[in-house]
Design a protein around this motif. Structure first.
Motif, PDB file in Angstrom:
ATOM      1  N   GLY A  61      41.531  47.792  48.849  1.00 16.00           N
ATOM      2  CA  GLY A  61      42.279  47.365  47.668  1.00 16.00           C
ATOM      3  C   GLY A  61      42.370  45.881  47.426  1.00 16.00           C
ATOM      4  O   GLY A  61      43.089  45.436  46.532  1.00 16.00           O
ATOM      5  N   TYR A  62      41.625  45.087  48.182  1.00 16.17           N
ATOM      6  CA  TYR A  62      41.676  43.640  48.011  1.00 16.17           C
ATOM      7  C   TYR A  62      40.311  43.118  47.579  1.00 16.17           C
ATOM      8  O   TYR A  62      39.528  42.629  48.377  1.00 16.17           O
ATOM      9  CB  TYR A  62      42.184  42.955  49.286  1.00 16.17           C
ATOM     10  N   ASP A  63      40.059  43.223  46.256  1.00 17.91           N
ATOM     11  CA  ASP A  63      38.844  42.672  45.666  1.00 17.91           C
ATOM     12  C   ASP A  63      39.153  41.270  45.140  1.00 17.91           C
ATOM     13  O   ASP A  63      40.265  40.749  45.328  1.00 17.91           O
ATOM     14  CB  ASP A  63      38.302  43.592  44.569  1.00 17.91           C
ATOM     15  N   GLN A  64      38.197  40.648  44.462  1.00 15.83           N
ATOM     16  CA  GLN A  64      38.381  39.283  43.971  1.00 15.83           C
ATOM     17  C   GLN A  64      39.598  39.172  43.045  1.00 15.83           C
ATOM     18  O   GLN A  64      40.359  38.214  43.113  1.00 15.83           O
ATOM     19  CB  GLN A  64      37.116  38.785  43.265  1.00 15.83           C
ATOM     20  N   GLN A  65      39.779  40.164  42.184  1.00 14.22           N
ATOM     21  CA  GLN A  65      40.916  40.150  41.259  1.00 14.22           C
ATOM     22  C   GLN A  65      42.246  40.171  42.025  1.00 14.22           C
ATOM     23  O   GLN A  65      43.187  39.459  41.660  1.00 14.22           O
ATOM     24  CB  GLN A  65      40.830  41.338  40.309  1.00 14.22           C
ATOM     25  N   ALA A  66      42.329  40.949  43.087  1.00 11.38           N
ATOM     26  CA  ALA A  66      43.551  41.005  43.889  1.00 11.38           C
ATOM     27  C   ALA A  66      43.829  39.656  44.550  1.00 11.38           C
ATOM     28  O   ALA A  66      44.977  39.199  44.583  1.00 11.38           O
ATOM     29  CB  ALA A  66      43.441  42.104  44.942  1.00 11.38           C
ATOM     30  N   TYR A  67      42.774  39.002  45.058  1.00  9.83           N
ATOM     31  CA  TYR A  67      42.971  37.693  45.675  1.00  9.83           C
ATOM     32  C   TYR A  67      43.393  36.657  44.639  1.00  9.83           C
ATOM     33  O   TYR A  67      44.240  35.799  44.914  1.00  9.83           O
ATOM     34  CB  TYR A  67      41.710  37.244  46.430  1.00  9.83           C
ATOM     35  N   GLU A  68      42.809  36.725  43.440  1.00  8.23           N
ATOM     36  CA  GLU A  68      43.214  35.801  42.377  1.00  8.23           C
ATOM     37  C   GLU A  68      44.683  36.000  42.023  1.00  8.23           C
ATOM     38  O   GLU A  68      45.408  35.023  41.799  1.00  8.23           O
ATOM     39  CB  GLU A  68      42.320  35.981  41.151  1.00  8.23           C
ATOM     40  N   LYS A  69      45.127  37.233  41.994  1.00  9.59           N
ATOM     41  CA  LYS A  69      46.536  37.532  41.710  1.00  9.59           C
ATOM     42  C   LYS A  69      47.454  36.949  42.788  1.00  9.59           C
ATOM     43  O   LYS A  69      48.543  36.459  42.493  1.00  9.59           O
ATOM     44  CB  LYS A  69      46.722  39.051  41.608  1.00  9.59           C
ATOM     45  N   LEU A  70      46.994  36.975  44.040  1.00  9.19           N
ATOM     46  CA  LEU A  70      47.762  36.390  45.147  1.00  9.19           C
ATOM     47  C   LEU A  70      47.682  34.863  45.157  1.00  9.19           C
ATOM     48  O   LEU A  70      48.489  34.205  45.810  1.00  9.19           O
ATOM     49  CB  LEU A  70      47.255  36.911  46.488  1.00  9.19           C
ATOM     50  N   GLY A  71      46.673  34.313  44.475  1.00  4.85           N
ATOM     51  CA  GLY A  71      46.463  32.864  44.501  1.00  4.85           C
ATOM     52  C   GLY A  71      45.997  32.388  45.859  1.00  4.85           C
ATOM     53  O   GLY A  71      46.270  31.255  46.270  1.00  4.85           O
ATOM     54  N   THR A  73      42.900  33.254  49.320  1.00  4.44           N
ATOM     55  CA  THR A  73      41.668  33.905  49.754  1.00  4.44           C
ATOM     56  C   THR A  73      41.446  33.638  51.232  1.00  4.44           C
ATOM     57  O   THR A  73      42.129  32.804  51.832  1.00  4.44           O
ATOM     58  CB  THR A  73      40.461  33.401  48.928  1.00  4.44           C
ATOM     59  N   PHE A  74      40.476  34.330  51.803  1.00  2.58           N
ATOM     60  CA  PHE A  74      40.085  34.096  53.193  1.00  2.58           C
ATOM     61  C   PHE A  74      38.872  33.175  53.233  1.00  2.58           C
ATOM     62  O   PHE A  74      37.974  33.277  52.400  1.00  2.58           O
ATOM     63  CB  PHE A  74      39.694  35.417  53.873  1.00  2.58           C
ATOM     64  N   ARG A 124      26.937  42.319  68.361  1.00  3.97           N
ATOM     65  CA  ARG A 124      28.400  42.363  68.374  1.00  3.97           C
ATOM     66  C   ARG A 124      28.852  40.984  67.924  1.00  3.97           C
ATOM     67  O   ARG A 124      28.304  39.974  68.385  1.00  3.97           O
ATOM     68  CB  ARG A 124      28.949  42.646  69.764  1.00  3.97           C
ATOM     69  N   ALA A 125      29.833  40.961  67.039  1.00  2.00           N
ATOM     70  CA  ALA A 125      30.283  39.668  66.521  1.00  2.00           C
ATOM     71  C   ALA A 125      31.786  39.678  66.288  1.00  2.00           C
ATOM     72  O   ALA A 125      32.405  40.738  66.139  1.00  2.00           O
ATOM     73  CB  ALA A 125      29.554  39.339  65.222  1.00  2.00           C
ATOM     74  N   HIS A 126      32.326  38.484  66.238  1.00  2.00           N
ATOM     75  CA  HIS A 126      33.759  38.265  66.053  1.00  2.00           C
ATOM     76  C   HIS A 126      33.904  37.074  65.114  1.00  2.00           C
ATOM     77  O   HIS A 126      33.310  36.021  65.355  1.00  2.00           O
ATOM     78  CB  HIS A 126      34.378  37.972  67.423  1.00  2.00           C
ATOM     79  N   THR A 127      34.640  37.262  64.038  1.00  2.00           N
ATOM     80  CA  THR A 127      34.867  36.176  63.083  1.00  2.00           C
ATOM     81  C   THR A 127      36.353  35.880  63.002  1.00  2.00           C
ATOM     82  O   THR A 127      37.171  36.793  62.963  1.00  2.00           O
ATOM     83  CB  THR A 127      34.349  36.556  61.676  1.00  2.00           C
ATOM     84  N   THR A 128      36.688  34.601  62.969  1.00  2.00           N
ATOM     85  CA  THR A 128      38.066  34.169  62.725  1.00  2.00           C
ATOM     86  C   THR A 128      38.136  33.673  61.298  1.00  2.00           C
ATOM     87  O   THR A 128      37.336  32.828  60.877  1.00  2.00           O
ATOM     88  CB  THR A 128      38.481  33.048  63.700  1.00  2.00           C
ATOM     89  N   TRP A 129      39.081  34.229  60.544  1.00  4.77           N
ATOM     90  CA  TRP A 129      39.300  33.877  59.146  1.00  4.77           C
ATOM     91  C   TRP A 129      40.657  33.204  59.006  1.00  4.77           C
ATOM     92  O   TRP A 129      41.584  33.527  59.736  1.00  4.77           O
ATOM     93  CB  TRP A 129      39.308  35.131  58.275  1.00  4.77           C
ATOM     94  N   ILE A 130      40.755  32.298  58.042  1.00  3.87           N
ATOM     95  CA  ILE A 130      42.025  31.674  57.697  1.00  3.87           C
ATOM     96  C   ILE A 130      42.352  32.058  56.258  1.00  3.87           C
ATOM     97  O   ILE A 130      41.500  31.940  55.369  1.00  3.87           O
ATOM     98  CB  ILE A 130      41.968  30.131  57.828  1.00  3.87           C
ATOM     99  N   PHE A 131      43.574  32.525  56.036  1.00  4.57           N
ATOM    100  CA  PHE A 131      44.037  32.865  54.693  1.00  4.57           C
ATOM    101  C   PHE A 131      44.607  31.585  54.090  1.00  4.57           C
ATOM    102  O   PHE A 131      45.501  30.964  54.679  1.00  4.57           O
ATOM    103  CB  PHE A 131      45.110  33.962  54.783  1.00  4.57           C
ATOM    104  N   ILE A 132      44.050  31.153  52.942  1.00  8.60           N
ATOM    105  CA  ILE A 132      44.465  29.876  52.357  1.00  8.60           C
ATOM    106  C   ILE A 132      44.916  30.032  50.918  1.00  8.60           C
ATOM    107  O   ILE A 132      44.490  30.946  50.205  1.00  8.60           O
ATOM    108  CB  ILE A 132      43.333  28.816  52.417  1.00  8.60           C
ATOM    109  N   ASP A 133      45.753  29.103  50.497  1.00  6.39           N
ATOM    110  CA  ASP A 133      46.172  28.991  49.103  1.00  6.39           C
ATOM    111  C   ASP A 133      44.952  28.505  48.309  1.00  6.39           C
ATOM    112  O   ASP A 133      44.312  27.528  48.683  1.00  6.39           O
ATOM    113  CB  ASP A 133      47.327  27.991  48.995  1.00  6.39           C
ATOM    114  N   ALA A 134      44.645  29.181  47.220  1.00  6.82           N
ATOM    115  CA  ALA A 134      43.444  28.855  46.450  1.00  6.82           C
ATOM    116  C   ALA A 134      43.503  27.474  45.795  1.00  6.82           C
ATOM    117  O   ALA A 134      42.457  26.849  45.586  1.00  6.82           O
ATOM    118  CB  ALA A 134      43.208  29.917  45.381  1.00  6.82           C
TER     119      ALA A 134
END
Length: 155
Positions: A61-71, A73-74, A124-134
């Motif tokens: 449920g988190y597509d580009q539109q959902a992230y834009e609504k939250l202001g 992204t990762f 096998r992989a591991h990614t670290t993401w940061i959630f940021i204000d757009a």
């Protein structure tokens, strides 16, 4: 280690994933995916990881539109990739991904790419993401409902 087994076809081995019920994308290595050594190019794997993460995000449920609504992204902070076995043009693969920890503004995601024909794990992989204000590009706390939707787990 939790495992999930999936019979992909009559000619293939059962697939053992590192966690039960990951998000899975079927892939086939095509000519554009291989390098001069004629095996799967590592840069392609990184592209696949990003696309799989976004496909899973859309699935919950988190597509580009959902992230834009939250202001927000990762963005990727770090990739750790372990290349275990080579894959070649024509290989059918299953790309499993699942979220690891999700706390405050940091999220981790795991990937496991398995060759269908023999059940061997290719990557096998591991990614670290940061959630940021757009707008500010500063870290932002992930909403609790987002964390719940992704169902983070270890493995």
């Amino acid at each position: 280690m939790n495992t999930s087994f999936m019979d992909h076809s009559a000619d293939s081995q059962p697939i053992a994933f590192d966690v039960a019920d990951p998000f899975v994308i079927e892939r086939t290595v095509v000519a554009d995916d291989v390098d001069v050594l004629e095996h799967l190019n590592n840069a392609v794997v990184v592209q696949w990881m990003e696309r799989a993460a976004y496909a899973h995000s859309c699935h919950v449920g988190y597509d580009q539109q959902a992230y834009e609504k939250l202001g927000a992204t990762f963005v990727v902070r770090k990739h750790e990739i372990e290349y275990l076995v080579q894959a070649y043009e024509g290989d059918a693969l299953l790309h499993a991904t699942w979220p690891g920890s999700m706390e405050r503004f940091t999220a981790t995601r795991r990937h496991q790419i398995v060759r269908v024909s023999d059940g061997k794990t290719i990557v096998r992989a591991h990614t670290t993401w940061i959630f940021i204000d757009a707008k500010t590009s500063r870290p932002k706390r992930m909403p609790a409902q987002m964390i719940a939707a992704f169902r983070p787990r270890q493995g």
